[in-house]
Write a protein that holds these residues in place. Structure first.
Motif, mmCIF file in Angstrom:
data_model
loop_
_atom_site.group_PDB
_atom_site.id
_atom_site.type_symbol
_atom_site.label_atom_id
_atom_site.label_comp_id
_atom_site.label_asym_id
_atom_site.label_seq_id
_atom_site.Cartn_x
_atom_site.Cartn_y
_atom_site.Cartn_z
ATOM 1 N N LEU A 128 13.842 -32.411 106.283
ATOM 2 C CA LEU A 128 12.571 -32.404 105.691
ATOM 3 C C LEU A 128 11.977 -30.972 105.760
ATOM 4 O O LEU A 128 11.668 -30.216 104.971
ATOM 5 C CB LEU A 128 11.530 -33.415 106.242
ATOM 6 N N ARG A 129 12.291 -30.384 107.024
ATOM 7 C CA ARG A 129 11.880 -29.146 107.236
ATOM 8 C C ARG A 129 12.553 -28.189 106.349
ATOM 9 O O ARG A 129 11.938 -27.077 105.904
ATOM 10 C CB ARG A 129 11.921 -28.578 108.896
ATOM 11 N N HIS A 130 13.794 -28.371 106.128
ATOM 12 C CA HIS A 130 14.738 -27.507 105.513
ATOM 13 C C HIS A 130 14.191 -27.509 104.177
ATOM 14 O O HIS A 130 14.117 -26.443 103.191
ATOM 15 C CB HIS A 130 16.105 -27.921 105.501
ATOM 16 N N ASP A 131 13.885 -28.674 103.562
ATOM 17 C CA ASP A 131 13.566 -28.725 102.160
ATOM 18 C C ASP A 131 12.200 -28.224 102.064
ATOM 19 O O ASP A 131 11.823 -27.665 100.930
ATOM 20 C CB ASP A 131 13.461 -30.545 101.722
ATOM 21 N N LEU A 132 11.073 -28.347 102.947
ATOM 22 C CA LEU A 132 9.912 -27.752 102.510
ATOM 23 C C LEU A 132 10.099 -26.242 102.623
ATOM 24 O O LEU A 132 9.450 -25.682 101.882
ATOM 25 C CB LEU A 132 8.871 -28.037 103.954
ATOM 26 N N PRO A 146 0.222 -24.994 98.207
ATOM 27 C CA PRO A 146 0.173 -25.970 99.454
ATOM 28 C C PRO A 146 1.525 -26.946 99.168
ATOM 29 O O PRO A 146 1.686 -27.561 98.216
ATOM 30 C CB PRO A 146 -1.010 -26.874 99.227
ATOM 31 N N VAL A 147 2.323 -26.981 100.448
ATOM 32 C CA VAL A 147 3.530 -27.520 100.373
ATOM 33 C C VAL A 147 3.465 -28.396 101.673
ATOM 34 O O VAL A 147 3.701 -27.952 102.632
ATOM 35 C CB VAL A 147 4.880 -26.838 100.321
ATOM 36 N N GLY A 148 3.423 -29.741 101.528
ATOM 37 C CA GLY A 148 3.399 -30.615 102.539
ATOM 38 C C GLY A 148 4.498 -31.603 103.029
ATOM 39 O O GLY A 148 5.463 -31.739 101.774
ATOM 40 N N GLY A 149 4.849 -32.302 104.047
ATOM 41 C CA GLY A 149 5.997 -33.154 104.388
ATOM 42 C C GLY A 149 5.416 -34.326 104.932
ATOM 43 O O GLY A 149 4.534 -34.075 106.060
ATOM 44 N N ALA A 150 5.521 -35.534 104.664
ATOM 45 C CA ALA A 150 5.386 -36.640 105.400
ATOM 46 C C ALA A 150 6.408 -37.718 105.377
ATOM 47 O O ALA A 150 6.874 -37.737 104.151
ATOM 48 C CB ALA A 150 3.874 -37.125 104.746
ATOM 49 N N LEU A 159 1.807 -43.419 106.009
ATOM 50 C CA LEU A 159 2.394 -42.246 105.812
ATOM 51 C C LEU A 159 2.102 -41.357 107.153
ATOM 52 O O LEU A 159 1.254 -41.366 107.643
ATOM 53 C CB LEU A 159 1.624 -41.617 104.709
ATOM 54 N N MET A 160 3.444 -40.951 107.665
ATOM 55 C CA MET A 160 3.173 -40.124 109.028
ATOM 56 C C MET A 160 3.230 -38.420 108.451
ATOM 57 O O MET A 160 4.424 -38.139 108.140
ATOM 58 C CB MET A 160 4.506 -40.668 109.922
ATOM 59 N N PRO A 161 2.300 -37.887 108.679
ATOM 60 C CA PRO A 161 2.345 -36.463 108.405
ATOM 61 C C PRO A 161 3.294 -35.605 109.297
ATOM 62 O O PRO A 161 3.461 -36.035 110.564
ATOM 63 C CB PRO A 161 1.048 -35.924 108.617
ATOM 64 N N VAL A 162 4.259 -34.748 108.616
ATOM 65 C CA VAL A 162 5.206 -34.052 109.402
ATOM 66 C C VAL A 162 4.753 -32.539 109.459
ATOM 67 O O VAL A 162 4.704 -31.889 110.363
ATOM 68 C CB VAL A 162 6.525 -34.041 108.859
#
Ligand code: ZN
Length: 164
Positions: A128-132, A146-150, A159-162
Motif C-alpha cells: 500500500l505504501r509503495h502504491d501511494l 491529497p492521496v490517502g490509503g486505508a 475502514l482502517m486509515p493507514v
C-alpha cells in the motif's frame, strides 16, 4: 436461455426506478477510489457515496498499476477528480499467494501464465505504501493532490486509515 438471464432481468427491474439520468461523467465528490475486485466490497456503500460521486478503479489487490495511473490521469484532468483513496482490504486473496503460486495453480489447467505479472501482495502494508508513493510521485499528477490509503475490513465493514 443465456448465461446472463439473471442480470438482464435484474437490469430490467433497476431501469424501472432509474433516477440518475441527470448525472454527468464527472466525479461529483471529486474522489477516485482504487480498490480490489473482491466481491464483498461495495465501494460506494461503504464510503457513504452514491452513483455519480466517485470514480471507482478496481483490480486484483487494489494495486496501482500502469493502467491505474493512466486512468487517474484521465480522471484528474478530464473528469473532476481532486483526491485519491487507495483501499485494499483484509482477507485479500492476493495477499495469500505469490506470483509463483499463481503460475503453479494455472499450470494445473494447462495454462502457462509466466508472462503475466499478477502483482501479488506478500506484505499488504508495504504494498500500500509503495502504491501511494507511485501516485504521489507520478510526474503526470498534481503534486498537491491529497492521496490517502486505508484498509477495508471485510468482516466489520470498517475502514482502517493507514496514511491519510
Ligand atoms: Zn482482494
Amino acid at each position: 436461455m443465456s448465461a446472463f438471464d439473471d442480470v438482464i432481468a435484474g437490469n430490467a427491474e433497476y431501469a424501472t426506478g432509474f433516477a440518475n439520468s441527470g448525472l454527468t461523467g464527472r466525479a461529483a465528490r471529486g474522489l477516485a477510489v482504487v480498490t480490489c475486485m473482491d466481491s464483498r466490497i461495495d465501494p460506494l456503500g461503504l464510503l457513504g457515496l452514491k452513483a455519480g460521486d466517485a470514480k471507482i478503479l478496481r483490480n486484483a489487490g487494489a494495486r496501482v498499476t500502469d493502467d491505474v495511473l493512466r486512468t487517474l490521469v484521465l480522471a484528474v484532468y478530464l473528469l473532476g477528480v481532486e483526491r485519491v483513496l487507495v483501499m485494499p482490504h483484509t482477507d485479500c486473496g492476493m495477499a495469500k499467494v505469490t506470483d509463483g503460486d499463481v503460475h503453479d495453480l494455472t499450470q494445473v489447467h494447462g495454462v502457462d501464465t509466466r508472462s503475466l505479472e499478477f502483482h501479488t501482495v506478500p506484505d499488504q502494508d508495504a504494498a500500500l505504501r509503495h502504491d501511494l508513493t507511485r501516485i504521489r510521485t507520478s510526474p503526470f499528477l498534481p503534486k498537491d493532490m491529497p492521496v490517502g490509503g486505508a484498509i477495508y475490513d471485510v468482516h466489520t465493514g470498517k475502514l482502517m486509515p493507514v496514511s491519510l
